[in-house]
Scaffold this motif. Sequence first.
Motif, PDB file in Angstrom:
ATOM      1  N   ASP A   1       0.828  -1.205   0.000  1.00  0.00           N
ATOM      2  CA  ASP A   1       0.000   0.000   0.000  1.00  0.00           C
ATOM      3  C   ASP A   1       0.863   1.255   0.000  1.00  0.00           C
ATOM      4  OD1 ASP A   1      -2.205  -1.636   0.027  1.00  0.00           O
ATOM      5  OD2 ASP A   1      -2.673  -1.301   2.156  1.00  0.00           O
ATOM      6  N   ALA A   2       1.905   1.268   0.821  1.00  0.00           N
ATOM      7  CA  ALA A   2       2.803   2.431   0.874  1.00  0.00           C
ATOM      8  C   ALA A   2       3.505   2.619  -0.466  1.00  0.00           C
ATOM      9  CB  ALA A   2       3.830   2.255   2.000  1.00  0.00           C
TER      10      ALA A   2
ATOM     11  N   LEU B   1       8.528  23.931  -4.865  1.00  0.00           N
ATOM     12  CA  LEU B   1       9.790  23.217  -5.028  1.00  0.00           C
ATOM     13  C   LEU B   1       9.972  22.809  -6.479  1.00  0.00           C
ATOM     14  CD1 LEU B   1       9.765  20.830  -1.944  1.00  0.00           C
ATOM     15  CD2 LEU B   1      11.085  22.906  -2.238  1.00  0.00           C
ATOM     16  N   ASP B   2      11.216  22.755  -6.870  1.00  0.00           N
ATOM     17  CA  ASP B   2      11.571  22.246  -8.185  1.00  0.00           C
ATOM     18  C   ASP B   2      11.098  20.787  -8.272  1.00  0.00           C
ATOM     19  OD1 ASP B   2      13.039  22.266 -10.705  1.00  0.00           O
ATOM     20  OD2 ASP B   2      14.410  20.877  -9.682  1.00  0.00           O
ATOM     21  N   PRO B   3      10.536  20.359  -9.405  1.00  0.00           N
ATOM     22  CA  PRO B   3      10.044  18.976  -9.515  1.00  0.00           C
ATOM     23  C   PRO B   3      11.099  17.917  -9.183  1.00  0.00           C
ATOM     24  CG  PRO B   3       9.218  20.264 -11.339  1.00  0.00           C
ATOM     25  CD  PRO B   3      10.194  21.146 -10.597  1.00  0.00           C
ATOM     26  N   ALA B   4      12.348  18.138  -9.547  1.00  0.00           N
ATOM     27  CA  ALA B   4      13.403  17.161  -9.241  1.00  0.00           C
ATOM     28  C   ALA B   4      13.593  17.044  -7.728  1.00  0.00           C
ATOM     29  CB  ALA B   4      14.720  17.567  -9.910  1.00  0.00           C
ATOM     30  N   HIS B   5      13.574  18.187  -7.031  1.00  0.00           N
ATOM     31  CA  HIS B   5      13.694  18.161  -5.571  1.00  0.00           C
ATOM     32  C   HIS B   5      12.465  17.495  -4.942  1.00  0.00           C
ATOM     33  CE1 HIS B   5      17.327  20.491  -5.520  1.00  0.00           C
ATOM     34  NE2 HIS B   5      16.762  21.527  -6.155  1.00  0.00           N
ATOM     35  N   ALA B   6      11.303  17.766  -5.511  1.00  0.00           N
ATOM     36  CA  ALA B   6      10.086  17.150  -4.993  1.00  0.00           C
ATOM     37  C   ALA B   6      10.152  15.631  -5.134  1.00  0.00           C
ATOM     38  CB  ALA B   6       8.858  17.701  -5.717  1.00  0.00           C
ATOM     39  N   ARG B   7      10.672  15.154  -6.283  1.00  0.00           N
ATOM     40  CA  ARG B   7      10.806  13.700  -6.466  1.00  0.00           C
ATOM     41  C   ARG B   7      11.782  13.101  -5.459  1.00  0.00           C
ATOM     42  NH1 ARG B   7      10.228  15.265 -11.844  1.00  0.00           N
ATOM     43  NH2 ARG B   7      12.473  15.362 -12.169  1.00  0.00           N
TER      44      ARG B   7
ATOM     45  N   ILE C   1      12.423  14.255  -2.479  1.00  0.00           N
ATOM     46  CA  ILE C   1      11.753  14.266  -1.174  1.00  0.00           C
ATOM     47  C   ILE C   1      10.764  13.104  -1.083  1.00  0.00           C
ATOM     48  CG2 ILE C   1      10.105  15.538   0.257  1.00  0.00           C
ATOM     49  CD1 ILE C   1      11.558  18.109  -0.656  1.00  0.00           C
ATOM     50  N   VAL C   2      10.012  12.883  -2.147  1.00  0.00           N
ATOM     51  CA  VAL C   2       9.069  11.767  -2.159  1.00  0.00           C
ATOM     52  C   VAL C   2       9.810  10.437  -2.034  1.00  0.00           C
ATOM     53  CG1 VAL C   2       7.384  10.539  -3.597  1.00  0.00           C
ATOM     54  CG2 VAL C   2       7.261  13.019  -3.369  1.00  0.00           C
ATOM     55  N   ALA C   3      10.948  10.309  -2.709  1.00  0.00           N
ATOM     56  CA  ALA C   3      11.736   9.072  -2.622  1.00  0.00           C
ATOM     57  C   ALA C   3      12.252   8.856  -1.198  1.00  0.00           C
ATOM     58  CB  ALA C   3      12.898   9.112  -3.609  1.00  0.00           C
ATOM     59  N   ILE C   4      12.712   9.937  -0.567  1.00  0.00           N
ATOM     60  CA  ILE C   4      13.216   9.832   0.808  1.00  0.00           C
ATOM     61  C   ILE C   4      12.095   9.427   1.765  1.00  0.00           C
ATOM     62  CG2 ILE C   4      14.108  11.175   2.757  1.00  0.00           C
ATOM     63  CD1 ILE C   4      15.768  12.767   0.653  1.00  0.00           C
ATOM     64  N   THR C   5      10.926  10.048   1.604  1.00  0.00           N
ATOM     65  CA  THR C   5       9.807   9.681   2.485  1.00  0.00           C
ATOM     66  C   THR C   5       9.346   8.258   2.210  1.00  0.00           C
ATOM     67  OG1 THR C   5       8.183  10.670   0.977  1.00  0.00           O
ATOM     68  CG2 THR C   5       9.014  12.053   2.771  1.00  0.00           C
ATOM     69  N   GLY C   6       9.440   7.839   0.955  1.00  0.00           N
ATOM     70  CA  GLY C   6       9.085   6.452   0.627  1.00  0.00           C
ATOM     71  C   GLY C   6      10.016   5.465   1.315  1.00  0.00           C
ATOM     72  N   GLU C   7      11.320   5.771   1.289  1.00  0.00           N
ATOM     73  CA  GLU C   7      12.283   4.901   1.992  1.00  0.00           C
ATOM     74  C   GLU C   7      12.011   4.900   3.496  1.00  0.00           C
ATOM     75  OE1 GLU C   7      16.304   5.895   0.995  1.00  0.00           O
ATOM     76  OE2 GLU C   7      15.894   5.759  -1.152  1.00  0.00           O
TER      77      GLU C   7
ATOM     78  N   ARG D   1       1.780   6.597  -6.892  1.00  0.00           N
ATOM     79  CA  ARG D   1       0.753   7.574  -7.289  1.00  0.00           C
ATOM     80  C   ARG D   1       1.248   9.005  -7.102  1.00  0.00           C
ATOM     81  NH1 ARG D   1      -4.021   5.672  -4.061  1.00  0.00           N
ATOM     82  NH2 ARG D   1      -4.250   3.624  -4.920  1.00  0.00           N
ATOM     83  N   LEU D   2       1.878   9.251  -5.960  1.00  0.00           N
ATOM     84  CA  LEU D   2       2.388  10.586  -5.681  1.00  0.00           C
ATOM     85  C   LEU D   2       3.463  10.973  -6.698  1.00  0.00           C
ATOM     86  CD1 LEU D   2       2.296  13.029  -3.806  1.00  0.00           C
ATOM     87  CD2 LEU D   2       3.968  11.879  -2.346  1.00  0.00           C
ATOM     88  N   ARG D   3       4.348  10.036  -7.016  1.00  0.00           N
ATOM     89  CA  ARG D   3       5.386  10.310  -8.018  1.00  0.00           C
ATOM     90  C   ARG D   3       4.760  10.589  -9.380  1.00  0.00           C
ATOM     91  NH1 ARG D   3       8.756   7.154  -5.783  1.00  0.00           N
ATOM     92  NH2 ARG D   3       7.852   5.223  -6.552  1.00  0.00           N
ATOM     93  N   ASP D   4       3.719   9.848  -9.745  1.00  0.00           N
ATOM     94  CA  ASP D   4       3.032  10.075 -11.021  1.00  0.00           C
ATOM     95  C   ASP D   4       2.371  11.445 -11.050  1.00  0.00           C
ATOM     96  OD1 ASP D   4       3.784   7.600 -11.921  1.00  0.00           O
ATOM     97  OD2 ASP D   4       1.827   6.643 -11.530  1.00  0.00           O
TER      98      ASP D   4
END
Length: 176
Positions: free
Chosen positions: A86-87, A138-144, A146-152, A93-96
């Motif tokens: 689920d996570a 935020l710049d989209p690359a930075h946002a991605r 951040i999302v990757a870090i929170t995913g980990e 979804r968030l990355r998309d």
Amino acid sequence: MPAFGLSVWRLIGLMLLAAGAAALAWQFQDWRYGRQLAEQERLHAEALNQLTSAAATAQQAEQDKRLALEQRLTASEQTHYRALNDAQRDQDRLRDRLATADLRLSVLIDAGDAAQGCGVPATAGAGGVDHATVRARLDPAHARRIVAITGEGDRGLIALQACQAYIRALAPAHFE
């Protein structure tokens, strides 16, 4: 001589009678000891049967405990695997949404920094709930990233919860 001969025969008769009595007593002792040995053997066999039965009961109880533990661990593993999936799905979804510009991440800017000439425009609109707080996108690359870090981090927390559940499931079995 006849008197002497009679006493010899009496003596022989008494000896034979004594020998017969001794043999009979010996036979009686042998029978009594045989009966005692048979009784001891029966009691020993009963004790062994009781010990075997108790050991089998204890082994069955341990097998039942192990089966119950395995079932709890399987259920816990399935729960945490589902949470991990689920996570992962939510992160995807968030990355998309970030990739399609359907969603933009922004951060609040300290009002003192904006007053000192930060030059970031306030993005509060009529439908905003921040009441004219200053935000920076935020710049989209930075946002991605951040999302990757929170995913980990999410996956790490789920793995930690799975480990804690595993230890909690094992602890009662080891400390009983």
